[in-house]
Scaffold this motif. Structure first.
Motif, short mmCIF file in Angstrom:
data_model
loop_
_atom_site.label_atom_id
_atom_site.label_comp_id
_atom_site.label_asym_id
_atom_site.label_seq_id
_atom_site.Cartn_x
_atom_site.Cartn_y
_atom_site.Cartn_z
N LYS A 151 45.21 36.97 39.63
CA LYS A 151 44.42 38.50 39.38
C LYS A 151 44.86 39.40 40.45
O LYS A 151 44.71 39.01 41.61
CB LYS A 151 43.06 37.89 39.50
N ARG A 153 44.32 42.59 43.12
CA ARG A 153 43.42 43.27 43.85
C ARG A 153 44.11 44.34 44.51
O ARG A 153 44.96 44.10 45.18
CB ARG A 153 42.56 42.34 44.81
N SER A 164 45.68 31.85 40.38
CA SER A 164 44.56 31.05 39.38
C SER A 164 44.71 29.72 39.77
O SER A 164 43.60 29.08 39.64
CB SER A 164 45.29 31.51 37.93
N THR A 184 43.50 46.55 39.78
CA THR A 184 42.74 45.64 40.12
C THR A 184 41.95 44.93 38.96
O THR A 184 41.53 45.51 37.73
CB THR A 184 41.43 46.00 41.00
N ASP A 185 42.12 43.64 39.11
CA ASP A 185 41.33 42.65 37.69
C ASP A 185 42.54 42.37 36.82
O ASP A 185 42.27 41.82 35.90
CB ASP A 185 40.16 43.22 37.27
N ASP A 186 43.64 42.89 36.81
CA ASP A 186 44.88 42.44 36.10
C ASP A 186 45.26 41.20 36.12
O ASP A 186 45.37 40.68 37.24
CB ASP A 186 45.84 43.80 35.97
N LYS A 187 45.65 40.62 34.96
CA LYS A 187 46.15 39.24 34.90
C LYS A 187 47.50 39.56 35.48
O LYS A 187 48.18 40.45 34.58
CB LYS A 187 46.00 38.31 33.89
N LYS A 213 44.02 42.62 31.21
CA LYS A 213 42.75 42.53 31.95
C LYS A 213 42.36 40.97 31.86
O LYS A 213 42.26 40.21 30.71
CB LYS A 213 41.72 43.33 31.21
N THR A 214 41.95 40.67 33.01
CA THR A 214 41.19 39.24 33.18
C THR A 214 40.05 39.14 32.17
O THR A 214 39.21 40.20 31.92
CB THR A 214 40.47 39.22 34.72
N GLU A 220 44.58 35.73 28.81
CA GLU A 220 44.18 34.72 29.55
C GLU A 220 45.31 33.48 28.91
O GLU A 220 45.57 32.43 29.79
CB GLU A 220 42.65 34.11 29.30
N GLU A 716 37.40 31.85 35.59
CA GLU A 716 38.47 31.84 36.19
C GLU A 716 39.08 30.43 36.59
O GLU A 716 40.22 30.30 36.43
CB GLU A 716 38.18 32.54 37.52
#
Length: 727
Positions: A151, A153, A164, A184-187, A213-214, A220, A716
């Motif tokens: 993820k 930041r 992860s 931020t918070d993108d996988k 996005k996470t 996922e 997560e």
């Protein structure tokens, strides 16, 4: 002290010197205790015991290597060795030496930032008194992979990736210009461009792909695949090559094949399947026998060896089945259209044709390239309904064909009856019976799980399974079983070794507590029949799940190899994978070799095919790990809005750090951390699968029923935490 004949006493020092001389003069030999006692004339009990104690110490000091419980050899290992690094989230990292020796502990401070699976060089450290053996990584020979998923930041002046993988201890710094638009918070998938060294302590990376996005389903699922270095999209060039394949079946091609288009043929698959790679045909012959055809998509007719499609299929080695999607081994045009045995379309197959009597005794069989036309595409549920409507438990001879209900009922009921005979014969011959249930989810259009349930294998599934097993076994025997003195041609086999004897003994001791017996020695057939009897006796009991879990742990993993050792679980001397070439590369290899040998070709290169087998076994394991992770993710997602709810559950696993429990209603599994059992200090008895409190002697045993409350759901980490419910 020991005493030698003639009255001369031998002390520990003299025994040690005699042992050193013996091993140093025979550096390459392994000695059993019996051979050592005989060679050194240690013929009194005290002297033998002193020698055993001395050798234990010599092994502890690395002068000797303990080969088994009663044999030793001189330790010729050097201080520096090469092998594979295994990283654990608990910090209990280990080094696996190339010679297959015992794993050695590597503390985090001595790991040199090695990643799981990295090839490393270590130096053994001087052993501290009463401490375990330790190694220190001195060189990373080859990185297992250089991409990491996590993820993002993004701050004002800098950015980093939080991996992860919980075993990864470092965050990765990413220069702002290398973010590829990530926020931020993108996988994201990040490629490491600089590993830590003497000058730089940080890992520097560059974003190669933004997955989304996470928390978004697609992001996922792709992150799970990327974490295992598995592909999550199909290369354009390979798809374009598939588009160019001519799907036309020419009259000349049909003339070269056996024509089954006028014989009743059907496919039976899961209701959501699109790649139908097997079909069954059945008809009554004039000689009174049943002709059953097991027809398998002739993938190798379309995918030529060495082509761009073939290379991609080999790299993938298998299709991957996540909860909400399939990542196919072959491009969609091939797996869902050209090769798929769709109804009312002419299709090319490679078929095993059996002639059998009413008792399913095979009187004759042959292998042929064929052309078929499936009359009907069935889902398992539809066939199951027809079988149940016609009383599948009834002996076939009592069924009046005029009274059968349902479309093609006569053919389906006959296939089922023959499959049941084959199955009964297989179990009589020592095949191990493990009907494990599988956790499945119903998911909505956004990928969110709305129901969790266990899928059990019913008669319709077993019907297909039995004929596939028969085809796989038959073609393997046709190559592997040769006349005495003759050499079998190369073929990839599906092999399965005998159970681990130590784990079998653990099982025997474990089931004895519940009043069951199981054989741990004797013939292969006797042990497997004893295991089947145990499973049957435990069925429907409170301890069933626990016994099945411990029994499964005793089993070895099946794999691919050109060196045939048979398949223990199925009790087959010869077994291969022939029936799923759309989704497994080994089946495609087997098709090619069988075709080559049918045309009089020479045996293929054994070493080359063993390398292929190892790759396919590795990829199968990695794919299974990804599939398991997708189930874990969906399980946590499904339970996320049920925090605080209480459920009946049973203990499904025990470790030194917690109790795993499976909810009876939803089959979702979570963990009760040991720290949350605050009323006592607990000891973990690994051998007996039990955790016991020191003060109050409270016991938690595998299989025990408990009442739990859902405490936390961490998407997560794909982790569910439970606590014991107050009631």
């Amino acid at each position: 002290m020991g005493k030698k004949k003639g009255g001369k006493r031998l002390g520990k020092k003299q025994v040690s010197e005699l042992l050193q001389n013996l091993f140093q003069h025979h550096p390459n030999e392994t000695f059993s205790l019996k051979q050592i006692f005989k060679a050194l004339k240690f013929d009194t009990h005290p002297l033998k015991m002193l020698a055993i104690d001395t050798m234990e110490e010599m092994a502890w000091d690395d002068f000797l290597s303990k080969v088994s419980d009663n044999s030793y050899r001189l330790n010729l290992k050097t201080q520096v060795q090469e092998g594979v690094f295994r990283r654990k989230s608990s910090g209990r990292n280990s080094f696996l030496p190339d010679d297959g020796g015992t794993p050695v502990f590597v503390a985090e401070r001595n790991s040199m930032s090695a990643m799981d699976g990295d090839r490393v060089k270590v130096s053994y450290m001087a052993r501290r008194d009463k401490h375990i053996k330790e190694a220190m990584v001195i060189e990373i020979v080859k990185r297992a992979h250089d991409t990491i998923v996590g993820k993002l930041r993004v701050e004002k002046d800098w950015a980093f990736l939080i991996p992860s993988d919980s075993t990864f201890v470092h965050d990765i710094i990413i220069p702002k210009r290398k973010l590829k638009g990530g926020k931020t918070d993108d996988k994201a998938v990040v490629k490491v461009v600089q590993w830590p060294d003497a000058e730089h302590k940080n890992i520097i990376g560059s974003v190669v792909d933004i997955l989304g996005k996470t928390g978004e389903n697609n992001a996922e699922m792709h992150a799970i695949l990327a974490q295992y270095n598995l592909p999550y999209k199909y290369p354009k060039a390979v798809e374009e090559a598939a588009e160019k394949i001519d799907a036309t079946i020419t009259p000349e091609e049909i003339a070269r094949r056996e024509d089954f288009r006028d014989v009743f043929t059907c496919t039976i698959d899961p209701k959501d399947a699109k790649d139908f790679d097997d079909a069954l045909s059945i008809r009554k012959l004039d000689n009174g026998l049943w002709e059953v055809g097991v027809h398998i998509a002739d993938v190798s007719h379309y995918v030529k060896e060495g082509s761009i499609i073939d290379k991609e299929a080999y790299a993938r080695a298998t299709s991957i089945y996540l909860v909400d999607r399939t990542i196919p081994m072959l491009p969609e045009r091939l797996c869902n259209y050209i090769c798929s045995l769709r109804p009312d379309e002419d299709k090319l197959c490679y078929s095993v044709i059996f002639e059998m009597d009413d008792e399913a005794n095979i009187k004759k069989w042959h292998l042929a390239h064929t052309v078929i036309r499936s009359n009907r595409r069935y889902a398992y549920e539809e066939v199951q309904q027809i079988l149940e409507d016609n009383g599948v438990a009834v002996d076939r001879s009592t069924i009046n064909s005029k009274k059968l209900k349902g479309e093609n009922a006569m053919e389906l009921v006959t296939l089922d009856a023959l499959a049941k005979k084959l199955r009964a014969a297989r179990f009589k011959n020592g095949s191990v019976k493990f009907d494990r249930e599988e956790l499945h989810f119903d998911i909505d259009e956004t990928g969110k799980p709305i129901r969790a349930y266990f899928k059990t294998s019913k008669d319709a599934n077993k019907l297909i399974e039995e004929f596939m097993l028969l085809a796989n076994k038959t073609v393997a025997e046709s190559i592997g079983r040769v006349k005495k003195g003759a050499k079998a041609k190369t073929l990839p086999y599906r092999v399965h070794d005998q159970p681990d004897p130590t784990k079998l003994e653990n099982l025997r001791q474990f089931v004895a507590k519940f009043g069951y017996k199981v054989k741990t020695s004797g013939t292969k057939g006797a042990i497997s029949r004893s295991l089947n009897a145990l499973m049957a006796d435990a069925e429907g009991t409170r301890e069933q799940n626990a016994i099945e879990t411990v029994a499964l742990r005793a089993m070895m993993k099946a794999k691919y190899s050109v060196h045939n050792i048979g398949h223990y679980g199925l009790a087959f001397d010869y077994y291969t994978h022939f029936t799923s070439p759309i989704r497994r590369f080994p089946d495609m290899m087997v098709h090619r070799l069988l075709t080559k040998y049918q045309n009089g070709g020479r045996s293929a290169n054994k070493d080359k095919y063993e390398e292929y087998c190892e790759h396919c076994s590795d990829m199968e394991q990695i794919s299974q790990n990804a599939e398991r992770d997708s189930i874990k993710y969906k399980m946590v997602e499904f339970m996320a809005d049920k925090i605080g709810n209480t459920y009946d559950a049973h203990i499904s696993g025990l470790t030194s750090y917690g109790i795993y429990a499976q909810i009876d209603e939803t089959h979702c599994e979570g963990m009760i951390p040991i720290r949350d059992l605050g009323d006592d200090y607990y000891d973990f008895d690994e051998k007996n699968f039990v955790i016991v409190g020191r003060r109050h002697h409270t016991k938690y045993q595998l299989g025990d029923p408990i009442r739990i409350q859902v405490a936390r759901a961490n998407l997560e980490r794909k982790q569910l935490d439970f606590t014991l419910a107050d009631d």
